[in-house]
Design an enzyme around this catalytic site. Structure first.
Site, short mmCIF file in Angstrom:
data_model
loop_
_atom_site.label_atom_id
_atom_site.label_comp_id
_atom_site.label_asym_id
_atom_site.label_seq_id
_atom_site.Cartn_x
_atom_site.Cartn_y
_atom_site.Cartn_z
N PRO A 262 0.80 -1.23 0.00
CA PRO A 262 0.00 0.00 0.00
C PRO A 262 0.83 1.27 0.00
O PRO A 262 1.89 1.34 0.64
CB PRO A 262 -0.80 -0.10 1.31
CG PRO A 262 -0.06 -1.07 2.16
CD PRO A 262 0.70 -1.98 1.25
N MET A 263 0.34 2.28 -0.72
CA MET A 263 0.97 3.61 -0.67
C MET A 263 -0.13 4.66 -0.62
O MET A 263 -0.96 4.75 -1.54
CB MET A 263 1.85 3.84 -1.90
CG MET A 263 3.20 3.17 -1.82
SD MET A 263 4.23 3.57 -3.25
CE MET A 263 3.50 2.55 -4.51
N LYS B 101 0.99 -5.62 8.50
CA LYS B 101 2.20 -5.15 7.84
C LYS B 101 2.99 -4.34 8.87
O LYS B 101 2.44 -3.42 9.48
CB LYS B 101 1.83 -4.29 6.64
CG LYS B 101 3.02 -3.74 5.86
CD LYS B 101 2.57 -3.20 4.51
CE LYS B 101 3.71 -2.57 3.74
NZ LYS B 101 4.06 -1.23 4.20
N GLN C 86 -6.55 -1.74 3.52
CA GLN C 86 -5.70 -1.56 4.70
C GLN C 86 -6.31 -0.55 5.66
O GLN C 86 -6.75 0.53 5.25
CB GLN C 86 -4.30 -1.10 4.32
CG GLN C 86 -3.36 -1.22 5.52
CD GLN C 86 -2.03 -0.57 5.35
OE1 GLN C 86 -1.95 0.63 5.08
NE2 GLN C 86 -0.96 -1.33 5.52
N ASN D 43 9.33 -7.04 2.13
CA ASN D 43 9.08 -5.76 1.45
C ASN D 43 10.24 -4.79 1.67
O ASN D 43 10.88 -4.80 2.72
CB ASN D 43 7.76 -5.17 2.00
CG ASN D 43 7.55 -3.71 1.61
OD1 ASN D 43 7.52 -2.83 2.48
ND2 ASN D 43 7.44 -3.44 0.33
N GLY D 44 10.47 -4.00 0.64
CA GLY D 44 11.48 -2.94 0.70
C GLY D 44 12.49 -3.07 -0.40
O GLY D 44 13.17 -4.10 -0.52
N ASP D 45 12.55 -2.03 -1.24
CA ASP D 45 13.60 -1.91 -2.26
C ASP D 45 13.54 -2.93 -3.39
O ASP D 45 14.56 -3.15 -4.06
CB ASP D 45 15.00 -1.96 -1.62
CG ASP D 45 15.25 -0.77 -0.71
OD1 ASP D 45 14.42 0.17 -0.71
OD2 ASP D 45 16.27 -0.77 0.01
N CYS E 90 3.56 2.26 9.43
CA CYS E 90 3.71 3.65 8.98
C CYS E 90 4.60 4.42 9.96
O CYS E 90 4.37 4.40 11.17
CB CYS E 90 2.34 4.32 8.86
SG CYS E 90 2.48 6.01 8.27
C1 LIG Z 1 4.29 7.55 -0.65
C2 LIG Z 1 4.21 6.31 0.19
C3 LIG Z 1 3.03 6.01 0.86
C4 LIG Z 1 2.94 4.87 1.66
N1 LIG Z 1 1.77 4.57 2.26
C5 LIG Z 1 1.64 3.41 2.96
C6 LIG Z 1 0.39 3.01 3.49
O1 LIG Z 1 -0.65 3.66 3.31
N2 LIG Z 1 0.37 1.86 4.23
C7 LIG Z 1 1.48 1.09 4.43
O2 LIG Z 1 1.41 0.06 5.08
N3 LIG Z 1 2.67 1.45 3.91
C8 LIG Z 1 2.77 2.57 3.18
N4 LIG Z 1 3.97 2.89 2.59
C9 LIG Z 1 5.11 1.96 2.74
C10 LIG Z 1 5.18 0.96 1.58
O3 LIG Z 1 4.06 0.09 1.57
C11 LIG Z 1 6.46 0.11 1.67
O4 LIG Z 1 6.44 -0.57 2.89
C12 LIG Z 1 7.73 0.94 1.57
O5 LIG Z 1 7.63 1.94 0.60
C13 LIG Z 1 8.93 0.05 1.24
O6 LIG Z 1 8.70 -0.70 0.08
P1 LIG Z 1 9.26 -0.26 -1.38
O7 LIG Z 1 10.73 -0.12 -1.26
O8 LIG Z 1 8.81 -1.37 -2.29
O9 LIG Z 1 8.64 1.06 -1.70
C14 LIG Z 1 4.08 4.02 1.80
C15 LIG Z 1 5.25 4.33 1.13
C16 LIG Z 1 5.34 5.45 0.34
C17 LIG Z 1 6.62 5.75 -0.38
#
Ligand SMILES: Cc1cc2nc3c(=O)[nH]c(=O)nc-3n(C[C@H](O)[C@H](O)[C@H](O)COP(=O)(O)O)c2cc1C
Length: 338
Positions: A30-31, A155, A86, A216-218, A116
């Site tokens: 989620p983002m 998460k 979520q 998750n991450g990167d 978060c």
């Molecule tokens: C702009 C933005 C918004 C995000 N919003 C959420 C969210 O609503 N809920 C959540 O669990 N994580 C949120 N995240 C975290 C991402 O789900 C993820 O855990 C994090 O970006 C690392 O993964 P990635 O490297 O694939 O981006 C957000 C990340 C970004 C960059």
């Protein structure tokens, strides 16, 4: 013991989350302000099976019944199934109520945000602050499980700070509390989004946990997805920022895990076509005025790597009219094809 990566890759395309069978080991993470229906629809065009997710929906806000604000976040189409909604919050009864509303709205899964890192969120006891209050986190999972018949997932991060990395015990507690799957962002809260995700750190979690675990991450490419699975020893990967400008990434990763073949990335022509579709879908959801501002954050990702990208980006973000943005995009295509 770590499996041979290839064997592991071949055996991981299906993941059972409670009573939901997900025919993919790659999920969208989620983002907020990003993983809305238009983006999810684009991802679904390429991947018919991956688990999609909404952005976080505050349980407290949901109770305030502000339909205008929630309508856009909660909008979805049935082709998005399996779709997790979520929720965030820290009061078990509120989270249970929110989960019930969203389950009734059609969620396939309820995911609980315990990761978060944003100050405003953690200062209220929500998001990654729950890793400091594991009893509350456990009570939330139990309350949500009691409230809905659909699977409940969580998460979270490695821990709050480097010195408080409690992900291992936390994962066990979440499973004992009833979580049907979990996603671990391999950073601490203190890291926010800096540094690199430590996939290896969670490699022992699967030895103790019987429900699916997504790392998750990167993960931004097929190669990083492969490495993440190998190092984390998890059942699947969840991708967030990697899908920006490449909504086909999840499909390419799935394809690699199934066949060992690395598909080519879309051409510039295809990417601009996807951006146009994305903008049009946002206009349908939000109306032109709001949508043209909303989509500005996506431009850099779609035009990344082209000649004069900074110039075009500058021109695009100033533009408020849909036809004018289309014109700039056509100019890019014209120039790049010469
Ligand atoms: C702009 C933005 C918004 C995000 N919003 C959420 C969210 O609503 N809920 C959540 O669990 N994580 C949120 N995240 C975290 C991402 O789900 C993820 O855990 C994090 O970006 C690392 O993964 P990635 O490297 O694939 O981006 C957000 C990340 C970004 C960059």
């Amino acid at each position: 013991m770590n499996q041979n990566p290839q064997q592991k890759s071949e055996g991981i395309h299906k993941i059972r989350i409670g009573n939901v069978e997900v025919k993919s080991c790659v999920a969208l993470a989620p983002m907020a302000g990003i993983t809305d229906m238009p983006l999810r629809q684009l991802i679904r065009k390429f991947s018919s099976d991956c688990l999609l997710t909404t952005e976080m929906i505050s349980s407290e806000m949901l109770m305030q019944n502000r339909p205008d604000e929630h309508e856009k976040i909660m909008a979805y189409c049935k082709n998005e199934y399996p779709l997790a909604f979520q929720i965030s919050g820290h009061k078990p009864f509120m989270m249970a109520k929110a989960a019930k509303i969203l389950a009734d709205k059609g969620a396939s899964i309820i995911d609980i945000n315990m990761g978060c890192p944003v100050k405003k969120v953690v200062s209220g006891g929500d998001g990654s602050a729950l890793m400091k209050t594991p009893q509350i986190a456990s009570d939330i999972v139990k309350a949500v499980k009691d409230a809905v018949d659909i699977p409940v997932t969580v998460k979270f991060r490695l821990g709050y700070t480097a010195a408080e990395q409690n992900f291992f015990e936390f994962a066990k507690l979440m499973e004992e509390s009833g979580a049907d799957a979990m996603t671990i962002h391999c950073r601490t809260r203190a890291q926010m989004y800096s540094g690199t995700a430590d996939w290896k750190a969670i490699s022992t979690v699967k030895k103790e946990i019987n429900v699916p675990v997504f790392a998750n991450g990167d993960v931004t490419t097929v190669e990083t997805a492969k490495k993440c699975i190998e190092e984390s020893n998890c059942d699947g990967v969840a991708i967030a920022r990697g899908v920006l400008g490449q909504p086909d990434l999840i499909h390419r990763v799935e394809h690699y895990f199934k066949t060992g073949e690395i598909l080519e990335q879309p051409s510039l022509l295809e990417k601009i076509g996807l951006l146009k579709e994305h903008i049009q879908a946002e206009i349908e959801l939000r109306g032109e005025k709001v949508a043209m501002q909303f989509v500005r954050k996506f431009y850099p990702y779609y035009i990344r790597g082209i000649r004069d990208a900074a110039v075009y980006r500058g021109a695009l973000v100033q533009e408020e009219s849909f036809p004018k943005v289309m014109k700039i995009l056509d100019t890019i295509l014209d120039k790049e094809s010469k």
